[in-house]
Design a protein around this motif. Sequence first.
Motif, mmCIF file in Angstrom:
data_model
loop_
_atom_site.group_PDB
_atom_site.id
_atom_site.type_symbol
_atom_site.label_atom_id
_atom_site.label_comp_id
_atom_site.label_asym_id
_atom_site.label_seq_id
_atom_site.Cartn_x
_atom_site.Cartn_y
_atom_site.Cartn_z
ATOM 1 N N THR A 122 0.860 -1.178 0.000
ATOM 2 C CA THR A 122 0.000 0.000 0.000
ATOM 3 C C THR A 122 0.897 1.230 0.000
ATOM 4 O O THR A 122 1.963 1.232 0.619
ATOM 5 C CB THR A 122 -0.946 0.046 1.207
ATOM 6 O OG1 THR A 122 -0.192 -0.013 2.421
ATOM 7 C CG2 THR A 122 -1.939 -1.111 1.164
ATOM 8 N N SER A 178 -8.288 -3.667 -4.811
ATOM 9 C CA SER A 178 -9.705 -3.340 -4.698
ATOM 10 C C SER A 178 -10.519 -4.169 -5.677
ATOM 11 O O SER A 178 -10.012 -4.640 -6.685
ATOM 12 C CB SER A 178 -9.936 -1.854 -4.977
ATOM 13 O OG SER A 178 -9.588 -1.549 -6.307
ATOM 14 N N ARG A 228 -14.387 -0.181 -4.564
ATOM 15 C CA ARG A 228 -14.507 -0.429 -3.133
ATOM 16 C C ARG A 228 -13.155 -0.859 -2.591
ATOM 17 O O ARG A 228 -12.393 -1.542 -3.268
ATOM 18 C CB ARG A 228 -15.543 -1.528 -2.865
ATOM 19 C CG ARG A 228 -16.940 -1.203 -3.367
ATOM 20 C CD ARG A 228 -17.888 -2.364 -3.073
ATOM 21 N NE ARG A 228 -19.201 -2.151 -3.645
ATOM 22 C CZ ARG A 228 -20.161 -1.455 -3.067
ATOM 23 N NH1 ARG A 228 -19.944 -0.906 -1.891
ATOM 24 N NH2 ARG A 228 -21.329 -1.300 -3.652
ATOM 25 N N PRO A 229 -12.854 -0.504 -1.362
ATOM 26 C CA PRO A 229 -11.606 -0.972 -0.762
ATOM 27 C C PRO A 229 -11.602 -2.498 -0.669
ATOM 28 O O PRO A 229 -12.649 -3.128 -0.559
ATOM 29 C CB PRO A 229 -11.613 -0.336 0.631
ATOM 30 C CG PRO A 229 -12.604 0.774 0.553
ATOM 31 C CD PRO A 229 -13.618 0.366 -0.454
ATOM 32 N N SER A 230 -10.434 -3.074 -0.686
ATOM 33 C CA SER A 230 -10.295 -4.519 -0.594
ATOM 34 C C SER A 230 -10.869 -5.041 0.716
ATOM 35 O O SER A 230 -10.499 -4.575 1.798
ATOM 36 C CB SER A 230 -8.812 -4.897 -0.697
ATOM 37 O OG SER A 230 -8.590 -6.189 -0.196
ATOM 38 N N HIS A 231 -11.748 -6.037 0.632
ATOM 39 C CA HIS A 231 -12.296 -6.643 1.845
ATOM 40 C C HIS A 231 -11.202 -7.359 2.627
ATOM 41 O O HIS A 231 -11.294 -7.488 3.851
ATOM 42 C CB HIS A 231 -13.419 -7.617 1.489
ATOM 43 C CG HIS A 231 -12.944 -8.871 0.816
ATOM 44 N ND1 HIS A 231 -12.606 -8.923 -0.520
ATOM 45 C CD2 HIS A 231 -12.723 -10.128 1.297
ATOM 46 C CE1 HIS A 231 -12.222 -10.147 -0.839
ATOM 47 N NE2 HIS A 231 -12.276 -10.890 0.247
ATOM 48 N N LEU A 277 -9.397 -4.606 4.667
ATOM 49 C CA LEU A 277 -10.269 -4.151 5.748
ATOM 50 C C LEU A 277 -10.344 -5.200 6.856
ATOM 51 O O LEU A 277 -10.336 -4.865 8.045
ATOM 52 C CB LEU A 277 -11.668 -3.847 5.212
ATOM 53 C CG LEU A 277 -11.768 -2.694 4.195
ATOM 54 C CD1 LEU A 277 -13.218 -2.508 3.757
ATOM 55 C CD2 LEU A 277 -11.217 -1.402 4.775
ATOM 56 N N LEU A 334 -6.984 -2.504 8.281
ATOM 57 C CA LEU A 334 -6.694 -1.227 7.646
ATOM 58 C C LEU A 334 -7.978 -0.420 7.526
ATOM 59 O O LEU A 334 -9.077 -0.984 7.397
ATOM 60 C CB LEU A 334 -6.087 -1.423 6.258
ATOM 61 C CG LEU A 334 -4.587 -1.737 6.179
ATOM 62 C CD1 LEU A 334 -4.277 -3.115 6.732
ATOM 63 C CD2 LEU A 334 -4.088 -1.620 4.734
ATOM 64 N N ASP A 335 -7.844 0.905 7.558
ATOM 65 C CA ASP A 335 -9.015 1.728 7.285
ATOM 66 C C ASP A 335 -9.123 1.946 5.775
ATOM 67 O O ASP A 335 -8.233 1.555 5.006
ATOM 68 C CB ASP A 335 -8.963 3.054 8.047
ATOM 69 C CG ASP A 335 -7.772 3.929 7.671
ATOM 70 O OD1 ASP A 335 -7.369 3.943 6.487
ATOM 71 O OD2 ASP A 335 -7.240 4.632 8.561
ATOM 72 N N GLU A 336 -10.220 2.559 5.350
ATOM 73 C CA GLU A 336 -10.461 2.701 3.915
ATOM 74 C C GLU A 336 -9.393 3.545 3.232
ATOM 75 O O GLU A 336 -9.027 3.297 2.085
ATOM 76 C CB GLU A 336 -11.858 3.276 3.665
ATOM 77 C CG GLU A 336 -12.975 2.326 4.059
ATOM 78 C CD GLU A 336 -14.326 2.752 3.495
ATOM 79 O OE1 GLU A 336 -14.374 3.751 2.751
ATOM 80 O OE2 GLU A 336 -15.321 2.065 3.792
ATOM 81 N N GLU A 383 -6.169 3.784 4.076
ATOM 82 C CA GLU A 383 -4.968 2.960 3.906
ATOM 83 C C GLU A 383 -5.164 1.932 2.799
ATOM 84 O O GLU A 383 -4.256 1.675 2.004
ATOM 85 C CB GLU A 383 -4.646 2.249 5.212
ATOM 86 C CG GLU A 383 -4.198 3.149 6.343
ATOM 87 C CD GLU A 383 -4.076 2.407 7.645
ATOM 88 O OE1 GLU A 383 -3.029 2.546 8.301
ATOM 89 O OE2 GLU A 383 -5.029 1.675 8.018
ATOM 90 N N ALA A 384 -6.358 1.340 2.750
ATOM 91 C CA ALA A 384 -6.615 0.294 1.761
ATOM 92 C C ALA A 384 -6.705 0.835 0.346
ATOM 93 O O ALA A 384 -6.514 0.092 -0.624
ATOM 94 C CB ALA A 384 -7.906 -0.446 2.116
#
Length: 418
Positions: free
Chosen positions: A307, A331, A339-342, A345, A349-351, A353-354
């Motif tokens: 990241t 993602s 969408r951020p990677s599940h 998350l 990680l928060d959105e 960072e992701a």
Amino acid sequence: MTAYLDHASTTPLRPEALEAYAAAASLAGNPSSLHSSGRRARAAVEESREALAAAVGARPAEVVWTSGGTEADNLALKGLYWARRDADPRRRRVLVGAAEHHAVLDCAAWLAEHEGADVRLLPVDADGRADLDALRAELADGAGEVALVSLMWANNEVGTVQPVSAAAELAHAAGVPLHTDAVQAVGHLPVDFAASGADALSLSAHKFGGPVGAGALLLRRGTPLVPLQHGGGQELGARSGTLDAPAARATAAALAAALADPGEGERTAALRERLVAGLRAAVPGLVLRGDPVLDAAHRLPGNAHVTVAGCEGDSLLYLLDAAGVECSTGSACQAGVPRPSHVLLAMGLDEGEAAGALRFSLGWSSTDADVDAALAAIGPAVERARRASGSARTSRARRRRPAAATGAPSAGTAAEAS
């Protein structure tokens, strides 16, 4: 010249697989036909089944040919769930890792919506590894209600190897079967189906240099399974449909080639380590995600998931692509909405960072030149992406700020300034 660093999505077809496919495809014959051409096609399928089984520590009768990993995952989860529920209506609980591939997660969600399954997600730690204590607690809480456990062999995004054997031991102690999605592992890590303790294992040919649209589900002998499709009763009734002899030949040939050179994994890992070291040196704020121990017991040899702070992964991907470097982001885009990677998350990680995720994945065709190209391109790409991200944040802030009045600032503006 393009540097292809997206082997985790699909690996280039190996020459051995192409040759095997072409030879088998040039011959006529349905493997279920009784004439000479049919028997020749059947022999190709069965010889390939035996070769595949030997390569992954399974019996030939435990290999069910499928169209790939997604079908194998669906056949395993739905087939095991229905068989277990039919035998005991209380068994509706499905335990799956929170960082599984969507082929497993979406299948489990479908079972919850349409078949009354009680789906429980098993948490992962900061490296993306499943929490065995959580699995143990779920099994202790309601072992008589659990239909199955599904835990991948190695994560497709961050590359972390999962404790499959330990999970299978816990599941079996509670009388519960375990499925593992080994799509990323087969051909890259030592995989022994019998020794793993898993009751079902999914694999996909195009992840180790075979053709797209080919794969298998390994199903331990005696494991009850309800088929998804019905027809000619092929594969001992587990998966009806005309068998693809050329694909079976190519799959077996690709896996044999992948395992023929014991040094290939070490070569790929060495390239990955040089890439990771170069990325860290070139980009301040870059963080390697997944298990930090870069060996085959902890991480896929070709995986480098990072990241980058202050960047959007999609922007980096397009900038790198323009520079001739092909990789992927962490993602998933659903219905056209990024969408951020599940997985990230679930790792905590928060959105924000992701959002800056990139996955570089190397394989059999990767070279030093590919790594050099990525290292040459990453610095300028990050610089441009960070400028674009900063400009976007400034623009959004300006749109939110009230228009300044002539003369003294308004009360609202003064309050904001304070």
